[in-house]
Design an enzyme around this catalytic site. Sequence first.
Site, short mmCIF file in Angstrom:
data_model
loop_
_atom_site.label_atom_id
_atom_site.label_comp_id
_atom_site.label_asym_id
_atom_site.label_seq_id
_atom_site.Cartn_x
_atom_site.Cartn_y
_atom_site.Cartn_z
N GLY A 1 -20.36 7.01 4.10
CA GLY A 1 -19.39 7.35 3.06
C GLY A 1 -19.97 7.14 1.67
O GLY A 1 -20.36 6.03 1.32
N LEU A 2 -20.00 8.21 0.87
CA LEU A 2 -20.56 8.14 -0.47
C LEU A 2 -19.53 8.57 -1.52
O LEU A 2 -19.81 9.40 -2.38
CB LEU A 2 -21.81 9.02 -0.57
CG LEU A 2 -23.02 8.54 0.22
CD1 LEU A 2 -24.08 9.63 0.31
CD2 LEU A 2 -23.62 7.27 -0.41
N GLY A 3 -18.34 7.99 -1.42
CA GLY A 3 -17.35 8.19 -2.46
C GLY A 3 -17.73 7.37 -3.68
O GLY A 3 -18.89 6.98 -3.85
N HIS A 4 -16.76 7.06 -4.52
CA HIS A 4 -17.06 6.29 -5.73
C HIS A 4 -17.74 4.97 -5.38
O HIS A 4 -18.80 4.64 -5.93
CB HIS A 4 -15.77 6.01 -6.52
CG HIS A 4 -15.14 7.24 -7.10
ND1 HIS A 4 -15.78 8.05 -7.99
CD2 HIS A 4 -13.91 7.79 -6.91
CE1 HIS A 4 -14.99 9.05 -8.33
NE2 HIS A 4 -13.84 8.93 -7.68
N VAL A 5 -17.15 4.22 -4.47
CA VAL A 5 -17.69 2.90 -4.13
C VAL A 5 -19.02 3.03 -3.41
O VAL A 5 -19.99 2.32 -3.72
CB VAL A 5 -16.69 2.10 -3.27
CG1 VAL A 5 -17.30 0.78 -2.82
CG2 VAL A 5 -15.40 1.85 -4.06
N GLY A 6 -19.09 3.91 -2.42
CA GLY A 6 -20.32 4.06 -1.65
C GLY A 6 -21.51 4.45 -2.52
O GLY A 6 -22.62 3.96 -2.32
N LYS B 1 0.84 -1.19 0.00
CA LYS B 1 0.00 0.00 0.00
C LYS B 1 0.87 1.23 0.00
O LYS B 1 1.97 1.24 0.56
CB LYS B 1 -0.90 0.03 1.24
CG LYS B 1 -2.17 0.84 1.06
CD LYS B 1 -3.19 0.06 0.22
CE LYS B 1 -4.51 0.81 0.16
NZ LYS B 1 -5.55 0.01 -0.53
#
Length: 360
Positions: free
Chosen positions: A192-197, A94
């Site tokens: 969390g509402l990023g790309h994945v969320g 990472k």
Amino acid sequence: MNAPVARERLTVSEPSVFDHPEFKNHEQVVFGFDAATGLRTIIAIHDTRLGPALGGCRMWAYKNDAQALTDALRLSRGMTYKNSLAGLDLGGGKAVIIADPRTDKTAGMLAAFGRQVDRLGGTYITAEDVGISSDDMEIVAGETRHARGTKATGLGDPSPYTALGVFVGLKAAVAHQFGSEDLTGRIVAIQGLGHVGMYLAEHLHNAGAKLVVADIHKPSVERAVSEFGARSVDTKKIHAVEADVFAPCALGAGLNDGTIPELGAPVIAGAANNQLADERHGLELKKRGILYAPDYAINAGGVISIAIARPGTEEAKVRDKVIAIGQTLTHIFERAAALDLPTQTVADQIAEERLEHSRG
């Protein structure tokens, strides 16, 4: 170019990396700096017994360098287990970039990071993560061939595949806990509402689930409310919402001594990495009757897509392997129940069994 924000540095009074509580026999930890762009990065390579270390790059406004090091060490170890459990011939690594992705990020900084990765000669393969978009990774890939999730290396943005894997894994958890995978009317609280969320919210909405959402980025919340009929709550309260499923899709360590007693859902299934602040919290969830989908098992869809996709690869092949995440989780849940162990303990056992039988 915006000047990088000055932040507190790690004060070292004695050797710190080898004594760090999150140092778990990591093979290599690299600290990189580029004066021209202000890049400060840490690349942690945990284990390469199965192959080159694959793991995304996270850009975040860490409070200090010590916090960034902790994240790199924890996330890289998680990638070792994720890749092993997913059946990939890849090790775990990472990278973190110490910068605010909304104000500090520049093309020059991303290119400089690409050169840092290239110096490792393929021991570490990078991809996108929190704070890094697929477009950003295209810039990184201009400096190194050891980048994935780009148009040149396969299917591009891995976020939809991460979300798909979380969706099928969430259904497997619901089926184990409630006896049916049907999500009609089930309440899912998404943190969390990023790309994945956001992709996950769309899957859940289409499956008939009712959504409660929280995110520090107001436009994302407004979109979920408008498009998916979601109800919004404060980010500090989302974990305590009365729901059927709590889906952590933000940063890690959200399941801790403070939040676990307040949890409002009997199932935890989300995309965030390192959701447990400490390994003992997995046992605490079990004692409370809460079914936990181990994070590195359920969120492996993205790494699967960038690991096996190549130019010309049929998307159906990738989707089939991502959808198999549901079967993996069902196996973990059943084995954990039979052995009366926390689910993350069983997931670790399965990943370690494959590592022990690997080459070297």
